[in-house]
Design an enzyme around this catalytic site. Structure first.
Site, PDB file in Angstrom:
ATOM      1  N   LEU A 118      -4.362  -5.551   1.582  1.00  0.00           N
ATOM      2  CA  LEU A 118      -4.216  -5.075   2.954  1.00  0.00           C
ATOM      3  C   LEU A 118      -3.403  -3.781   2.971  1.00  0.00           C
ATOM      4  O   LEU A 118      -2.384  -3.665   2.278  1.00  0.00           O
ATOM      5  CB  LEU A 118      -3.524  -6.138   3.817  1.00  0.00           C
ATOM      6  CG  LEU A 118      -4.386  -7.360   4.188  1.00  0.00           C
ATOM      7  CD1 LEU A 118      -3.523  -8.464   4.762  1.00  0.00           C
ATOM      8  CD2 LEU A 118      -5.475  -6.970   5.174  1.00  0.00           C
ATOM      9  N   ASP A 156       1.992  -2.227  12.529  1.00  0.00           N
ATOM     10  CA  ASP A 156       1.846  -1.643  11.191  1.00  0.00           C
ATOM     11  C   ASP A 156       0.510  -0.907  11.116  1.00  0.00           C
ATOM     12  O   ASP A 156      -0.132  -0.839  10.058  1.00  0.00           O
ATOM     13  CB  ASP A 156       1.944  -2.720  10.113  1.00  0.00           C
ATOM     14  CG  ASP A 156       2.159  -2.149   8.711  1.00  0.00           C
ATOM     15  OD1 ASP A 156       2.496  -0.961   8.595  1.00  0.00           O
ATOM     16  OD2 ASP A 156       1.959  -2.896   7.731  1.00  0.00           O
ATOM     17  N   ASP A 185      -2.322 -10.191  13.849  1.00  0.00           N
ATOM     18  CA  ASP A 185      -3.736  -9.799  13.916  1.00  0.00           C
ATOM     19  C   ASP A 185      -4.661 -10.893  13.402  1.00  0.00           C
ATOM     20  O   ASP A 185      -5.889 -10.748  13.441  1.00  0.00           O
ATOM     21  CB  ASP A 185      -3.981  -8.494  13.152  1.00  0.00           C
ATOM     22  CG  ASP A 185      -3.676  -8.590  11.664  1.00  0.00           C
ATOM     23  OD1 ASP A 185      -3.160  -9.638  11.216  1.00  0.00           O
ATOM     24  OD2 ASP A 185      -3.945  -7.608  10.936  1.00  0.00           O
ATOM     25  N   GLY A 186      -4.085 -12.003  12.906  1.00  0.00           N
ATOM     26  CA  GLY A 186      -4.901 -13.074  12.370  1.00  0.00           C
ATOM     27  C   GLY A 186      -5.333 -12.855  10.934  1.00  0.00           C
ATOM     28  O   GLY A 186      -5.981 -13.725  10.349  1.00  0.00           O
ATOM     29  N   ALA A 204       0.835  -1.200   0.000  1.00  0.00           N
ATOM     30  CA  ALA A 204       0.000   0.000   0.000  1.00  0.00           C
ATOM     31  C   ALA A 204       0.874   1.255   0.000  1.00  0.00           C
ATOM     32  O   ALA A 204       0.650   2.191   0.752  1.00  0.00           O
ATOM     33  CB  ALA A 204      -0.927  -0.007   1.209  1.00  0.00           C
TER      34      ALA A 204
END
Length: 387
Positions: free
Chosen positions: A309, A275, A249-250, A141
């Protein structure tokens, strides 16, 4: 006792490699003193019976929180981050910039100089540039139009503008001039991280031999492992005396892949990070990560264009809790990966990251379910679940 401000009573105290059960921890003029089994009758006691005391957490890779973004280039944004991070158990952090043009990153350097001594919450321990020397192949990103080969001249200016606070910088090892840049940066005291990269194992190894020591959010934004060409992930697994950032965070990494990394690197080679972007601690909705529109829902932050993400909305206290709940590590080890290991990875163990006599008394209070109850800076309560 002379010089002792108070004693904390608790069920346990989390040190880097052990939990001291029961007893009392001295706080002396805002700094940690010694742990002891008994105290004088007249001593002032801060009673946290039923709770555990742990060092404040250290997030070494965080872009934003509570609606604020480092790339806002505004003092009020860093102040909001600093104050709000206390609710996540983070008492130290590295404001993290994204890939951008030279002038924008220079403004971030100047801003952090002002902010370091101004912010009243979580302490700024340095500055992290996640980029701009990445490869477009694994841009994530981040804006590929700013990605370029590493420049010692640019680094020199950023170090001057940040008055040496630029303490960590990330790049892709396959970029031209990497080895020379890494050697120079480490000589200046800057920790070099490797990521957002399509590098081969050999290219990554050369960068590590030159002094690079951290892997940017392991698994994410890097060439994967193949049995004939190990790639960057193979280098993460195989090269010793390096630290892997890890987002627990899974969503970014499957818990079993987290377990594989911890088993391969050893717990002392893994630093938990978030992050996190500006939507951390906020409601679902539309946000920005740098220049890109992001949609936050179902526990993730994703680019509106493409759905990749885009950072996370993870809180570091929850990363610790996940590691324990997933059965990957015990409480002492999970806390260590979010405090001691991050500090060690940046040679900051004399500043933060552990309960140790003489260090600032930055600590957190956890209940038996690993839920944060209170956060303390310099021996003073600055956030509480009750307020």
């Amino acid at each position: 006792m002379k010089g002792v401000s108070m004693f904390i009573k608790a069920d346990g105290f989390i040190y880097p490699y052990e939990e001291k059960v029961g007893g009392f921890l001295a706080i002396e003029n805002g700094r940690f003193g010694q742990w002891q089994e008994q105290v004088p009758e007249e001593a002032e006691i801060l009673d946290y019976s039923g709770y555990v005391i742990a060092p404040g957490l250290f997030d070494t890779h965080i872009h934003g929180y509570a609606g604020a973004d480092v790339m806002d280039c505004q003092l009020e944004s860093l102040e909001r981050m600093s104050q709000s991070l206390l609710e996540t158990g983070v008492t130290s952090f590295l404001p993290t910039a994204l890939t951008a043009d030279f002038d924008t990153l220079n403004k971030v350097c100047q801003l952090v100089v002002t902010a370091k001594d101004t912010v009243q919450g979580s302490k700024i321990q340095g500055l992290y540039f996640e980029g701009p020397y990445f490869t477009e192949t694994y841009k994530g990103a981040q804006n590929p139009s700013y990605m370029r080969n590493p420049s010692i001249a640019e680094l020199d200016q950023w170090l001057a503008s940040s008055q040496g606070l630029l303490s960590k910088i990330a790049l892709a090892p396959e970029r031209e001039g990497t080895v020379e840049f890494v050697k120079y940066a480490t000589e200046q005291g800057v920790t070099v991280a490797l990521g957002h990269s399509d590098s081969t194992y050999d290219e990554a190894e050369k960068a590590v031999e030159a002094g690079a020591s951290i892997w940017v959010h392991a698994y994410n934004g890097m060439r994967g492992l193949n049995h004939r060409e190990l790639g960057m992930l193979g280098a993460v697994y195989h090269l010793p005396n390096t630290y892997a950032e890890l987002i627990c965070d899974g969503h970014h990494v499957h818990p079993k892949a987290c377990d594989l990394l911890m088993q391969q690197k050893g717990y002392d080679g893994v630093a938990l990070i978030t992050d996190c972007m500006s939507a951390g601690g906020m409601a679902d909705g539309d946000y920005m990560l740098g220049e890109f529109p992001v949609r936050v829902e179902a526990g993730t932050a994703r680019l509106k264009d493409g759905g990749n993400l885009a950072g996370s909305i993870l809180q570091l206290k929850d990363a610790v809790k996940h590691v324990v709940e997933w059965g990957l590590a015990d409480v002492v080890t999970a806390i260590r990966m979010a405090s001691y290991v991050p500090a060690k990875s940046l040679n900051l163990l004399d500043e933060c990251g552990q309960i140790k006599a003489g260090l600032p008394a930055d600590f957190i209070v956890l209940n038996k379910e690993m839920t944060l109850q209170a956060t303390y800076l310099n021996g003073q309560k600055v956030w509480s679940q009750d307020k």
